[in-house]
Design a protein around this motif. Structure first.
Motif, PDB file in Angstrom:
ATOM      1  N   UNK A 131       0.809  -1.286  -0.027  1.00 44.05           N
ATOM      2  CA  UNK A 131      -0.153   0.055   0.037  1.00 44.05           C
ATOM      3  C   UNK A 131       0.993   1.390  -0.017  1.00 44.05           C
ATOM      4  N   UNK A 132       1.065   1.553  -1.149  1.00 40.86           N
ATOM      5  CA  UNK A 132       1.944   2.876  -1.348  1.00 40.86           C
ATOM      6  C   UNK A 132       1.069   4.209  -1.218  1.00 40.86           C
ATOM      7  N   UNK A 133       1.492   5.374  -0.613  1.00 36.96           N
ATOM      8  CA  UNK A 133       0.788   6.430  -0.391  1.00 36.96           C
ATOM      9  C   UNK A 133       0.418   6.986  -2.021  1.00 36.96           C
ATOM     10  N   UNK A 134      -0.500   7.658  -2.022  1.00 42.13           N
ATOM     11  CA  UNK A 134      -1.096   8.354  -3.310  1.00 42.13           C
ATOM     12  C   UNK A 134      -0.101   9.514  -3.530  1.00 42.13           C
ATOM     13  N   UNK A 135       0.265   9.890  -4.893  1.00 40.35           N
ATOM     14  CA  UNK A 135       0.825  10.863  -5.393  1.00 40.35           C
ATOM     15  C   UNK A 135       0.155  11.501  -6.636  1.00 40.35           C
ATOM     16  N   UNK A 136      -0.174  12.767  -6.408  1.00 42.18           N
ATOM     17  CA  UNK A 136      -1.057  13.602  -7.534  1.00 42.18           C
ATOM     18  C   UNK A 136      -0.116  13.761  -8.720  1.00 42.18           C
ATOM     19  N   UNK A 137       1.259  14.057  -8.441  1.00 36.62           N
ATOM     20  CA  UNK A 137       2.284  14.334  -9.668  1.00 36.62           C
ATOM     21  C   UNK A 137       2.174  13.098 -10.602  1.00 36.62           C
ATOM     22  N   UNK A 138       2.496  12.030  -9.701  1.00 33.01           N
ATOM     23  CA  UNK A 138       2.475  10.515 -10.352  1.00 33.01           C
ATOM     24  C   UNK A 138       1.154  10.096 -11.155  1.00 33.01           C
ATOM     25  N   UNK A 139      -0.050  10.746 -10.263  1.00 31.80           N
ATOM     26  CA  UNK A 139      -1.021  10.205 -10.944  1.00 31.80           C
ATOM     27  C   UNK A 139      -1.243  10.898 -12.507  1.00 31.80           C
ATOM     28  N   UNK A 140      -1.023  12.224 -12.420  1.00 33.63           N
ATOM     29  CA  UNK A 140      -1.124  12.980 -13.582  1.00 33.63           C
ATOM     30  C   UNK A 140      -0.192  12.460 -14.624  1.00 33.63           C
ATOM     31  N   UNK A 160      -1.216   3.098 -16.344  1.00 31.25           N
ATOM     32  CA  UNK A 160      -2.117   3.204 -15.355  1.00 31.25           C
ATOM     33  C   UNK A 160      -2.038   2.294 -14.226  1.00 31.25           C
ATOM     34  N   UNK A 161      -1.539   0.834 -14.852  1.00 27.78           N
ATOM     35  CA  UNK A 161      -1.247  -0.299 -13.858  1.00 27.78           C
ATOM     36  C   UNK A 161      -0.098   0.052 -12.808  1.00 27.78           C
ATOM     37  N   UNK A 162       1.040   0.650 -13.427  1.00 24.59           N
ATOM     38  CA  UNK A 162       2.320   0.913 -12.596  1.00 24.59           C
ATOM     39  C   UNK A 162       1.840   2.128 -11.647  1.00 24.59           C
ATOM     40  N   UNK A 163       0.714   2.871 -11.791  1.00 25.41           N
ATOM     41  CA  UNK A 163       0.414   3.772 -10.648  1.00 25.41           C
ATOM     42  C   UNK A 163      -0.638   2.977  -9.687  1.00 25.41           C
ATOM     43  N   UNK A 164      -1.571   2.369 -10.203  1.00 25.41           N
ATOM     44  CA  UNK A 164      -2.621   1.922  -9.347  1.00 25.41           C
ATOM     45  C   UNK A 164      -2.227   0.605  -8.656  1.00 25.41           C
ATOM     46  N   UNK A 165      -1.463  -0.291  -9.258  1.00 21.91           N
ATOM     47  CA  UNK A 165      -1.115  -1.812  -8.402  1.00 21.91           C
ATOM     48  C   UNK A 165      -0.518  -1.423  -7.311  1.00 21.91           C
ATOM     49  N   UNK A 166       0.790  -0.540  -7.097  1.00 18.64           N
ATOM     50  CA  UNK A 166       1.111  -0.416  -5.745  1.00 18.64           C
ATOM     51  C   UNK A 166       0.381   0.190  -4.819  1.00 18.64           C
ATOM     52  N   UNK A 168      -2.196  -0.936  -3.599  1.00 21.17           N
ATOM     53  CA  UNK A 168      -2.830  -1.952  -2.677  1.00 21.17           C
ATOM     54  C   UNK A 168      -4.265  -1.906  -2.919  1.00 21.17           C
ATOM     55  N   UNK A 169      -5.018  -1.433  -3.876  1.00 24.94           N
ATOM     56  CA  UNK A 169      -6.618  -1.246  -3.623  1.00 24.94           C
ATOM     57  C   UNK A 169      -7.265  -2.679  -3.871  1.00 24.94           C
ATOM     58  N   UNK A 170      -8.221  -3.031  -3.109  1.00 28.01           N
ATOM     59  CA  UNK A 170      -8.958  -4.102  -3.063  1.00 28.01           C
ATOM     60  C   UNK A 170      -9.049  -4.404  -4.606  1.00 28.01           C
ATOM     61  N   UNK A 171      -9.323  -5.739  -4.761  1.00 28.72           N
ATOM     62  CA  UNK A 171      -9.596  -6.231  -6.574  1.00 28.72           C
ATOM     63  C   UNK A 171     -10.650  -5.557  -6.985  1.00 28.72           C
ATOM     64  N   UNK A 172     -11.656  -5.477  -6.315  1.00 24.86           N
ATOM     65  CA  UNK A 172     -13.058  -4.703  -7.024  1.00 24.86           C
ATOM     66  C   UNK A 172     -12.656  -3.306  -7.117  1.00 24.86           C
ATOM     67  N   UNK A 173     -12.044  -2.780  -6.341  1.00 20.72           N
ATOM     68  CA  UNK A 173     -11.999  -1.282  -6.702  1.00 20.72           C
ATOM     69  C   UNK A 173     -10.620  -1.275  -7.600  1.00 20.72           C
ATOM     70  N   UNK A 227     -13.903 -15.406  -8.670  1.00 19.90           N
ATOM     71  CA  UNK A 227     -13.383 -16.682  -7.987  1.00 19.90           C
ATOM     72  C   UNK A 227     -12.163 -16.657  -7.323  1.00 19.90           C
ATOM     73  N   UNK A 228     -11.353 -15.343  -7.853  1.00 19.76           N
ATOM     74  CA  UNK A 228      -9.900 -15.320  -7.503  1.00 19.76           C
ATOM     75  C   UNK A 228      -9.958 -14.307  -6.160  1.00 19.76           C
ATOM     76  N   UNK A 229      -8.765 -14.625  -5.291  1.00 20.63           N
ATOM     77  CA  UNK A 229      -8.629 -13.718  -4.134  1.00 20.63           C
ATOM     78  C   UNK A 229      -7.695 -12.713  -4.727  1.00 20.63           C
ATOM     79  N   UNK A 230      -7.472 -11.637  -3.694  1.00 22.95           N
ATOM     80  CA  UNK A 230      -6.950 -10.510  -3.690  1.00 22.95           C
ATOM     81  C   UNK A 230      -5.311 -10.854  -4.360  1.00 22.95           C
ATOM     82  N   UNK A 231      -4.610 -11.612  -3.742  1.00 20.50           N
ATOM     83  CA  UNK A 231      -3.091 -12.041  -4.200  1.00 20.50           C
ATOM     84  C   UNK A 231      -3.242 -12.541  -5.578  1.00 20.50           C
ATOM     85  N   UNK A 232      -4.178 -13.452  -5.879  1.00 17.50           N
ATOM     86  CA  UNK A 232      -4.100 -14.125  -7.070  1.00 17.50           C
ATOM     87  C   UNK A 232      -4.465 -13.029  -8.538  1.00 17.50           C
TER      88      UNK A 232
END
Length: 258
Positions: A131-140, A160-166, A168-173, A227-232
């Motif tokens: 769970x990395x802290x959010x960063x507005x410059x990195x998001x933009x 997008x994935x390189x920003x969102x994956x770190x 640690x959002x839930x799989x649904x979010x 059917x998959x858990x968070x880690x999967x």
């Protein structure tokens, strides 16, 4: 006008295009989008890349709208979307203006190398959800890079994935945020793509046929995610990033060799 060859409507073309769109829809339902390039190699078997882009542009909008029945507002990370979306729209506009001048091969190679380094660092850290802290410059910056690459090559997923994956959002979010991000992006780039590609009756007929792949593809993908858990889910996403990166690397390098 970008030169494109009108796709023929042979049985082979229809079946391959349908399979490619189904795969893209499946990825959309399972992971919210961003991995559409995984299905594009199938389309490249029966049509040139520009025609494939013209075929997919309206289909992306249709599959996005259908996916909203699964990825509702409760699955959107609004604090992340707020800085991501302006960058995305600006990136699409910039990508459209530079479409004829950008070296697509170099962009593919740089994006592939960056993605492989990102995934490699994740594996070195133990391949765990963090769970990395959010960063507005990195998001933009991620939104801008995604906008340019999705406009140029339908490959906006890695930034997008390189920003969102770190985060640690839930799989649904994670899936819902990705889905809405590309819903906005695909709707925004629809008109630019239609301006870049000369529409033909055969292209639009193929679009109509491929629309039939959307409900089953998105629904089956969404069921897989359940059917998959968070880690999967996260490990599959990182694995898919490797496949996307290798595809981009091949496109870039082979473009210089051929």
């Amino acid at each position: 006008m970008v030169t494109a060859t009108a796709p023929d409507l042979s049985i082979t073309t229809i079946l391959v295009a349908f399979a490619g769109v189904f795969l893209i829809c499946f990825m959309k339902g399972a992971f919210g989008g961003g991995f559409s390039i995984v299905g594009i190699p199938l389309l490249s078997i029966v049509m040139d890349p520009v025609s494939a882009g013209g075929l997919l542009a309206p289909l992306f909008v249709a599959m996005d709208l259908y996916a909203l029945r699964y990825f509702k507002g409760s699955t959107w990370s609004k604090p992340d979307l707020k800085p991501l979306l302006p960058g995305l729209i600006a990136g699409i506009g910039l990508g459209y203006l530079l479409f004829r001048f950008l070296d697509h091969r170099a962009i593919a190679i740089v994006m592939a190398a960056t993605t492989l380094i990102f995934v490699g660092l994740w594996f070195l850290k133990g391949a765990e959800v963090t769970a990395r802290p959010r960063s507005t410059p990195k998001a933009v910056t991620a939104g801008l890079a995604s906008g340019i690459t999705t406009m140029v090559a339908h490959s906006g997923g890695p930034p997008l994935a390189m920003y969102l994956l770190p985060l640690g959002l839930s799989k649904e979010v994670y899936a819902g945020t990705t889905s809405l991000f590309f819903t906005v992006g695909n709707a925004t780039k629809l008109l630019p793509w239609l301006l870049l590609v000369q529409s033909t009756s055969s292209l639009w007929l193929l679009v109509a046929i491929c629309l039939l792949a959307i409900p089953s593809g998105v629904t089956l993908g969404w069921r897989l995610q359940g059917m998959l858990d968070q880690r999967q889910v996260y490990r599959i996403c990182y694995g898919l990033l490797v496949l996307v990166a290798l595809k981009l690397l091949w496109d870039g390098v082979s473009g210089y060799l051929m």
